[in-house]
Write a protein that holds these residues in place. Structure first.
Motif: not given
Length: 378
Positions: A206-207, A210-211
């Motif tokens: 998920r990180q 997102a990034d």
């Protein structure tokens, strides 16, 4: 900090219906078994487009693929499937990158077996260089994990995108190092881009979404299988200008990625490890056979400066440029010490001392001894 890419890249205008249909056709063509990306592109060249290829008579397919392959290919209903895949991907906030798109990764496009299409979730700007892949053992040592995290962090700070495979061990540490530095990272998945594997990397997945950027060649919902990882590895190496191997046994996916990198004309680096540790045998073999020595990010940067958006400058110390007044070096003047002893002497936490010792080890000022003890080099 991640640097700005110098140009915006995106797919052809959505108002261009012919290109939009061609992109869907490429996705459909890539689904067909027994053909592969290289022969699929030959078929597109022969027929003039992917759309034309899907509707071409059997004689055209036979001319390119041969009669035996033609008999094993079922072209029915693939366009409907591709439209549905694209809809599901876009519903998740993702996008499709296909062969011929302006933002198809330029270095990957050089590979003979570059995929016809890639499913993506995240920042599409990261599809362009510079990028370095970091790969290695899932069952790595704590030293290997620290090195991977540090290299990922230092290279990302220099504006390099870190590419890896989201696996446990070295891969995950490299991704985490890049993210913690505020840099960019790409995870190339062995299954569908919507399938989290391994499950204990759900937070990291998920990180990165997102990034950073998640990429996959396999259709949505595809579970990872043993046979899918070699195909994944060619994308990992193909996206990068260099591949760094950290702790790889003689038989490993990391060594396969290094071999693919060499076949693709990429630079290959290896981090040295203990000569008695079987997990380091692959790296030592790579170094024996001419791979670049990766003691730290600067070794890699020096080889790849031409591809970097900004100069590395003097941020990373040369092997002998660290001041001898460094408190850890002063403490080690009396002889070898363990980490806890050094932490007490310099008045810092064990974790902070371990990170500082790793930096000193990477630039050749200290050596690590059995039993997690350290001494000054030379």
């Amino acid at each position: 900090m991640m640097t700005e890419r110098t140009a915006e890249h995106g797919p052809d205008s959505p108002e261009d219906p012919s290109r939009a249909e061609e992109r869907v056709a490429l996705l459909a063509l890539g689904r067909l078994p027994k053909i592969g990306p290289q022969r699929s592109r030959m078929l597109v060249d022969h027929c003039g487009s992917a759309r034309a290829a899907l509707s071409a008579p059997d004689t055209d397919w036979e001319a390119v693929l041969g009669k035996s392959t033609l008999q094993r290919v079922n072209r029915s209903d693939n366009l409907h499937w591709a439209h549905e895949q694209l809809r599901r991907l876009e519903d998740r906030g993702g996008f499709l990158v296909v062969w011929g798109d302006r933002d198809y990764p330029s270095w990957l496009a050089e590979a003979a077996d570059a995929p016809l299409s890639l499913y993506a979730l995240g920042d599409r700007r990261l599809l362009q260089p510079p990028a370095v892949a970091i790969v290695g053992s899932r069952r790595c040592t704590s030293y290997g994990k620290r090195v991977s995290t540090q290299l990922g962090s230092d290279l990302a700070t220099a504006g390099v995108t870190i590419v890896s495979g989201l696996a446990r061990g070295i891969d995950g540490a490299a991704h985490e190092g890049a993210l913690h530095a505020g840099g960019a990272t790409i995870a190339v998945l062995g299954g569908g881009v919507d399938v989290i594997y391994p499950r204990d990397h759900a937070k990291l997945y998920r990180q990165i979404q997102a990034d950073g950027l998640l990429l996959a060649e396999s259709p949505l919902g595809t579970p990872p299988e043993r046979s899918s990882f070699p195909r994944r590895n060619r994308i990992v190496s193909g996206l990068a200008q260099a591949v760094i191997v950290i702790e790889a046994p003689k038989r490993s996916g990391a060594l396969m990625t290094a071999r693919l990198a060499r076949e693709q004309g990429r630079e290959v680096f290896a981090v040295p490890g203990e000569i008695t540790n079987p997990r380091c045998a692959g790296c030592l073999s790579l170094l024996r056979d001419g791979a670049g020595l990766a003691r730290g990010a600067k070794d890699v940067i020096d080889e790849l400066k031409v591809h970097l958006p900004t100069a590395w400058g003097d941020e990373m110390p040369q092997a002998r440029s660290i001041d001898d007044a460094n408190p850890l070096l002063e403490a080690l003047q009396s002889g070898e010490h363990g980490v806890e002893s050094l932490a007490r002497q310099v008045g810092q936490s064990v974790g902070h001392v371990q990170e500082a010792l790793l930096r000193l080890e990477l630039v050749g000022r200290v050596v690590r001894l059995p039993g997690q003890r350290y001494a000054r080099a030379g």
